[in-house]
Design an enzyme around this catalytic site. Structure first.
Site, PDB file in Angstrom:
ATOM      1  N   GLU A  15       0.948  -1.233   0.013  1.00 26.04           N
ATOM      2  CA  GLU A  15       0.041  -0.049  -0.066  1.00 26.04           C
ATOM      3  C   GLU A  15       0.947   1.216  -0.045  1.00 26.04           C
ATOM      4  O   GLU A  15       0.571   2.264  -0.693  1.00 26.04           O
ATOM      5  CB  GLU A  15      -0.853   0.015   1.224  1.00 26.04           C
ATOM      6  CG  GLU A  15      -2.052  -0.994   1.092  1.00 26.04           C
ATOM      7  CD  GLU A  15      -2.953  -1.188   2.301  1.00 26.04           C
ATOM      8  OE1 GLU A  15      -2.168  -1.442   3.327  1.00 26.04           O
ATOM      9  OE2 GLU A  15      -4.268  -0.899   2.009  1.00 26.04           O
ATOM     10  N   GLU A  49      -3.921  -9.535   3.521  1.00 22.03           N
ATOM     11  CA  GLU A  49      -4.769  -9.011   4.601  1.00 22.03           C
ATOM     12  C   GLU A  49      -5.962 -10.245   4.889  1.00 22.03           C
ATOM     13  O   GLU A  49      -6.499 -10.484   5.938  1.00 22.03           O
ATOM     14  CB  GLU A  49      -5.101  -7.700   4.722  1.00 22.03           C
ATOM     15  CG  GLU A  49      -4.173  -6.714   4.766  1.00 22.03           C
ATOM     16  CD  GLU A  49      -3.501  -6.136   3.960  1.00 22.03           C
ATOM     17  OE1 GLU A  49      -3.414  -6.820   2.763  1.00 22.03           O
ATOM     18  OE2 GLU A  49      -2.699  -5.042   3.707  1.00 22.03           O
TER      19      GLU A  49
HETATM   20  N1  3HC Z   1       3.620  -9.053  11.728  1.00 18.58           N
HETATM   21  C1  3HC Z   1       4.509  -9.602  12.764  1.00 18.58           C
HETATM   22  N2  3HC Z   1       5.071 -10.904  12.879  1.00 18.58           N
HETATM   23  C2  3HC Z   1       5.584 -11.112  11.409  1.00 18.58           C
HETATM   24  C3  3HC Z   1       4.991 -10.874  10.332  1.00 18.58           C
HETATM   25  C4  3HC Z   1       4.016  -9.570  10.405  1.00 18.58           C
HETATM   26  N3  3HC Z   1       3.626  -9.110   9.479  1.00 18.58           N
HETATM   27  N4  3HC Z   1       5.628 -11.361   9.261  1.00 18.58           N
HETATM   28  C5  3HC Z   1       6.491 -12.312   9.912  1.00 18.58           C
HETATM   29  N5  3HC Z   1       6.342 -12.080  11.036  1.00 18.58           N
HETATM   30  C6  3HC Z   1       7.134 -13.005  11.991  1.00 18.58           C
HETATM   31  C7  3HC Z   1       6.586 -14.487  12.353  1.00 18.58           C
HETATM   32  O1  3HC Z   1       5.669 -14.506  13.510  1.00 18.58           O
HETATM   33  C8  3HC Z   1       8.225 -15.226  12.748  1.00 18.58           C
HETATM   34  O2  3HC Z   1       8.296 -14.681  13.799  1.00 18.58           O
HETATM   35  P1  3HC Z   1       9.054 -15.677  14.654  1.00 18.58           P
HETATM   36  O3  3HC Z   1      10.205 -16.074  14.276  1.00 18.58           O
HETATM   37  O4  3HC Z   1       9.100 -15.238  16.205  1.00 18.58           O
HETATM   38  O5  3HC Z   1       8.196 -17.136  14.686  1.00 18.58           O
HETATM   39  C9  3HC Z   1       9.098 -14.209  11.814  1.00 18.58           C
HETATM   40  O6  3HC Z   1       8.553 -12.912  11.330  1.00 18.58           O
HETATM   41  C10 3HC Z   1       9.564 -14.949  10.380  1.00 18.58           C
HETATM   42  O7  3HC Z   1       8.351 -15.218   9.642  1.00 18.58           O
HETATM   43  P2  3HC Z   1       8.212 -16.501   9.039  1.00 18.58           P
HETATM   44  O8  3HC Z   1       8.645 -17.690   9.951  1.00 18.58           O
HETATM   45  O9  3HC Z   1       6.807 -16.637   8.358  1.00 18.58           O
HETATM   46  O10 3HC Z   1       9.145 -16.372   7.937  1.00 18.58           O
HETATM   47  P3  3HC Z   1       9.270 -16.888   6.295  1.00 18.58           P
HETATM   48  O11 3HC Z   1      10.453 -16.452   5.941  1.00 18.58           O
HETATM   49  O12 3HC Z   1       8.643 -18.118   6.065  1.00 18.58           O
HETATM   50  O13 3HC Z   1       8.020 -15.814   5.885  1.00 18.58           O
HETATM   51  C11 3HC Z   1       6.813 -13.756   5.154  1.00 18.58           C
HETATM   52  C12 3HC Z   1       8.265 -14.478   5.742  1.00 18.58           C
HETATM   53  C13 3HC Z   1       6.295 -14.277   3.956  1.00 18.58           C
HETATM   54  C14 3HC Z   1       7.103 -12.623   5.383  1.00 18.58           C
HETATM   55  C15 3HC Z   1       5.805 -14.526   6.130  1.00 18.58           C
HETATM   56  O14 3HC Z   1       6.042 -14.340   7.514  1.00 18.58           O
HETATM   57  C16 3HC Z   1       4.264 -13.879   5.972  1.00 18.58           C
HETATM   58  O15 3HC Z   1       3.643 -14.163   5.125  1.00 18.58           O
HETATM   59  N6  3HC Z   1       3.962 -12.819   6.939  1.00 18.58           N
HETATM   60  C17 3HC Z   1       2.788 -12.133   6.818  1.00 18.58           C
HETATM   61  C18 3HC Z   1       2.799 -10.990   5.844  1.00 18.58           C
HETATM   62  C19 3HC Z   1       1.598 -10.198   6.008  1.00 18.58           C
HETATM   63  O16 3HC Z   1       0.281 -10.838   6.093  1.00 18.58           O
HETATM   64  N7  3HC Z   1       1.358  -9.050   6.066  1.00 18.58           N
HETATM   65  C20 3HC Z   1       0.276  -8.115   5.864  1.00 18.58           C
HETATM   66  C21 3HC Z   1       0.245  -7.683   7.352  1.00 18.58           C
HETATM   67  S1  3HC Z   1      -1.513  -6.911   7.386  1.00 18.58           S
HETATM   68  C22 3HC Z   1      -1.112  -5.120   7.183  1.00 18.58           C
HETATM   69  O17 3HC Z   1      -0.132  -4.774   6.416  1.00 18.58           O
HETATM   70  C23 3HC Z   1      -2.370  -4.082   7.284  1.00 18.58           C
HETATM   71  C24 3HC Z   1      -2.412  -3.011   6.505  1.00 18.58           C
HETATM   72  O18 3HC Z   1      -3.375  -3.177   5.065  1.00 18.58           O
HETATM   73  C25 3HC Z   1      -2.805  -2.114   7.087  1.00 18.58           C
END
Ligand code: 3HC
Length: 724
Positions: free
Chosen positions: A102, A122
């Site tokens: 975004e 999301e």
């Molecule tokens: N918030 C908080 N923690 C997060 C995070 C996030 N968005 N993304 C990853 N983490 C944390 C995980 O919990 C994990 O923590 P840990 O080591 O303590 O267990 C660590 O980061 C590593 O994550 P992964 O084990 O998942 O690592 P990968 O390399 O396999 O994957 C990733 C990385 C692709 C970034 C995956 O973590 C992912 O898909 N994350 C979610 C991304 C997401 O959904 N983003 C959108 C957020 S909502 C938003 O932005 C709202 C807006 O519209 C206002």
């Protein structure tokens, strides 16, 4: 949060790092843009991330502190970026997900590295893009493509993002330099055409139909999950309303989702899945102390339904596989089935087909010769659920396989210790319970036997990860976690039929709750003969049953012979075209109510003097779900699962539990343990012959302790009995 170290006059570089505190990032971005705006030496701005990653978006943990009614302040910073009079270019390396994409959409230009990927995930967290994403993306790439990305949350690679029009340029290297170059080039040019909020959504003659079809599609797929539907509503607003009103609508829908409870459940699942990967045994061993051994060559024994799926998963992950069968005919049938599965997978994922080594014959070898398994690093036995056969195979493996190789058994219920006892290396024996169809289902229960070493656990967990599965470490008992909890659930479903329900009524109640398939459709799909074989093995029916045993009692426990009677009538489910339902032909998928079965049930009730009664949906749900949950509490107390999160991950990824309800244990926490206990007490008083309805001591203890939050449950469990 932001560092200004790399300033490339006249381009101002804003390099931001994801930190725990999202508001700090937002504040720093705001200050950075404002500073650049007023600094006459700055002609353009580039926004990039650190360490090769743009950003994975907002901190999910932070959502719990957002109050419904707040507008995510990220949205106002994105407006600020877009309004800037100086061109702002996003340099996307690694990934730009959620709020990060975004931010990029608020920039005037977007440059991405070829390996970068973008998406708005999301919806998978029970939300919608809440910082203008639902209004800007349709303006940039059109409604159909935006609907696809926003309602599924899928990620796309840079090349596809370029094709869709999300990004302007792809770079093989030096993305940030390229972004600086572009920023210099466009500096001084008018920006209005680059401000997405000023654009109109491209109109299409069939726009109404596109939006209403999208709504029908997501409602059908979502099974009660609200966020995909709200995403469609938000995109619809981008079509029907001016930008600012669309943003208002987006905010309203975002707040609605935030307070719905589903977002909390889905975010819980996000972290539960990651927590499950961090297994620990009662001896203190964990992934931190035991490392996975490298696995180059895997052998799979048995090319039945499970073996085929397992081989396919391994080959898809580019592992070298030897598949063994016992005779030429079965080997040929199995090999053909694997080849066809691989072809089907390749057609679903074109890039697999393009990989020259994806189906390299050197990677996949079919054999009848046990000695070929000699140098396998890991063997997965996937033959019938027959203890004697499994022990015979493990005895053979123990003699043939090299000393370091790990021996896994794919079983859904059998005793890992007994299987391990047939080998000279029980510390290298472990259970790997894949779910059918194994090339599709994500879950693998990794079953830790009494002697299994931490290195063996680490290796099995590592293998699960390599092949794209979610491994969950569990203890050894009949049915482990998943099937042990499934037993009282399926048992209740059959008791409900005895008492007056039809299969469809029970299925509809549970599908309405959000399950993919109700218990009877699920049993028909899995094959009723599987459970029949297991019950015969346990002496509950068949030749081992003591003569004179009452039809509906085993010991003092209520038993329903209905499933056995169906099997005796050759009704094995979908594969025979008859089961709890009837199908057009064997193997057909559409389940139709069967008058034969309904008459059979009437005759059965008459024969056993059961007076049929009307059973409402509430009772169906409570009896099936609360007995399953009750078993979950028993499993936690027995130390078969180390956390409620593990159980929830197993149920979501192995049994089709609706994700937006967070898994059975999370669901129990939302209902409240006192209510679950009260209902179980009520039902167990009405059915004293069903011991699985009697509330578990652990559940009672937690209620006595005042219904503590889920995170605290395990501090009250009987850890001394941990089987992990
Ligand atoms: N918030 C908080 N923690 C997060 C995070 C996030 N968005 N993304 C990853 N983490 C944390 C995980 O919990 C994990 O923590 P840990 O080591 O303590 O267990 C660590 O980061 C590593 O994550 P992964 O084990 O998942 O690592 P990968 O390399 O396999 O994957 C990733 C990385 C692709 C970034 C995956 O973590 C992912 O898909 N994350 C979610 C991304 C997401 O959904 N983003 C959108 C957020 S909502 C938003 O932005 C709202 C807006 O519209 C206002």
């Amino acid at each position: 949060v932001l560092n200004y170290a790399s300033v490339h006059p006249p381009v101002h570089l804003l390099r931001y790092t994801v930190v725990q505190d999202i508001s700090a990032v937002v504040r720093a971005l705001e200050q950075g843009v404002k500073k650049a705006d007023v600094d006459p030496a700055v002609k353009a701005v580039v926004i990039c991330g650190t360490n090769g990653t743009f950003s994975a978006g907002a901190d999910i943990r932070g959502f719990s502190s957002i109050q419904a009614g707040d507008r995510p302040s990220l949205a106002s910073v994105i407006d600020l970026i877009e309004r800037s009079e100086k061109p702002v270019v996003a340099a996307i390396e690694g990934m730009a997900l959620g709020g990060a994409l975004e931010v990029a959409l608020g920039c005037h230009y977007r440059v991405a590295h070829a390996q970068a990927w973008v998406g708005l995930p999301e919806v998978t967290l029970g939300l919608l893009p809440g910082a203008g994403g639902t209004q800007r993306l349709p303006r940039l790439i059109g409604v159909p493509a935006a609907l696809d990305l926003i309602t599924t949350g899928k990620h796309v690679l840079a090349a596809e993002a370029l094709k869709l029009g999300i990004i302007d340029e792809i770079m093989e290297e030096n993305t940030i330099d390229a972004a600086i170059h572009l920023a210099n080039k466009v500096s001084g040019q008018p920006l209005n055409s680059r401000r997405l909020s000023l654009k109109q959504v491209q109109s299409l003659p069939n726009m109404d139909a596109i939006l209403s079809e999208a709504l029908v599609k997501v409602k059908k797929q979502a099974r009660g999950c609200l966020s995909p539907e709200m995403c469609v509503q938000a995109v619809k607003a981008s079509v029907q309303l001016p930008f600012t009103e669309g943003i208002r609508k987006e905010r309203e829908l975002f707040n609605l989702l935030l307070s719905s409870g589903q977002a909390k459940a889905l975010q819980y699942v996000f972290f539960a899945q990651r927590a499950a990967q961090k297994w620990t045994t009662s001896s203190g061993a964990s992934w931190k102390t035991a490392s996975a051994q490298p696995i180059r060559k895997v052998a799979v024994i048995g090319l039945g339904t499970m073996g085929r799926g397992i081989v396919t998963s391994l080959v898809k992950a580019k592992m070298s596989v030897v598949a063994l069968e016992q005779d030429q005919k079965q080997l040929e049938v199995g090999a053909r089935a694997v080849t066809s599965l691989l072809e089907r997978e390749a057609s679903k994922m074109p890039w697999i087909g393009q990989r020259p080594d994806a189906c390299d014959p050197a990677l996949l070898q079919f054999t009848l010769d046990f000695s070929v398994l000699q140098d396998a690093d890991l063997v997965i036995e996937a033959v019938f659920e027959d203890m004697a056969l499994k022990k015979e195979i493990f005895h053979k493996l123990s003699a043939i396989c090299k000393p370091g190789s790990f021996l896994c058994t794919n079983t859904s219920a059998l005793d890992i210790d007994e299987i391990a006892s047939a080998t000279s290396r029980p510390h290298q024996v472990i259970g790997t319970h894949f779910f059918s169809p194994a090339h599709v289902m994500k879950l693998v229960e990794i079953i830790h036997g009494r002697h299994t070493s931490p290195i063996t656990i680490a290796t099995a967990m590592g293998l699960a990860k390599t092949i794209g599965k979610i491994g969950v470490v569990v203890g050894n008992c009949f049915g482990f976690v998943g099937n042990r909890m499934m037993a009282p659930y399926a048992e209740q479903a059959v008791f409900l039929l005895e008492e007056g329900c039809k299969p469809k009524e029970v299925d509809q109640a549970l599908e309405g709750f959000g399950f993919n398939l109700g218990p009877f459709r699920m049993l028909d799909l899995a094959g009723l003969d599987v459970g029949w074989r297991s019950r015969k093995g346990q002496g509950l029916t068949g030749p081992k049953l003591a003569p004179g045993t009452p039809a509906r009692l085993r010991g003092r426990r209520r038993y329903s012979p209905l499933p056995d009677l169906l099997c005796e009538n050759g009704r094995y489910g979908q594969k025979t075209g008859r089961g709890w339902y009837q199908y057009e032909k064997p193997g057909a998928r559409i389940a139709n109510p069967d008058p034969w079965l309904h008459n059979f049930l009437i005759r059965y009730r008459d024969a056993h003097h059961i007076k049929a009664r009307f059973i409402d949906e509430e009772e169906i749900l409570e009896r099936c779900l609360y007995t399953l949950i009750n078993e979950g509490f028993q499993i936690l107390d027995d130390g078969i699962a180390s956390d409620p999160e593990d159980i929830d991950v197993i149920y979501i990824y192995g049994y089709g539990w609706p994700k937006h309800r967070g898994g059975p244990m999370f669901y129990a926490s939302t209902i409240g343990l006192p209510r679950i206990l009260a209902k179980l007490q009520k039902y167990s008083e009405a059915h004293p012959d069903i011991p699985r309805m009697q509330p578990s001591a652990f559940l009672k203890k937690l209620v006595f302790l005042g219904n503590p939050p889920l995170k605290e449950w395990m501090s009250h469990a009987g850890h001394q009995s941990s089987k992990l």
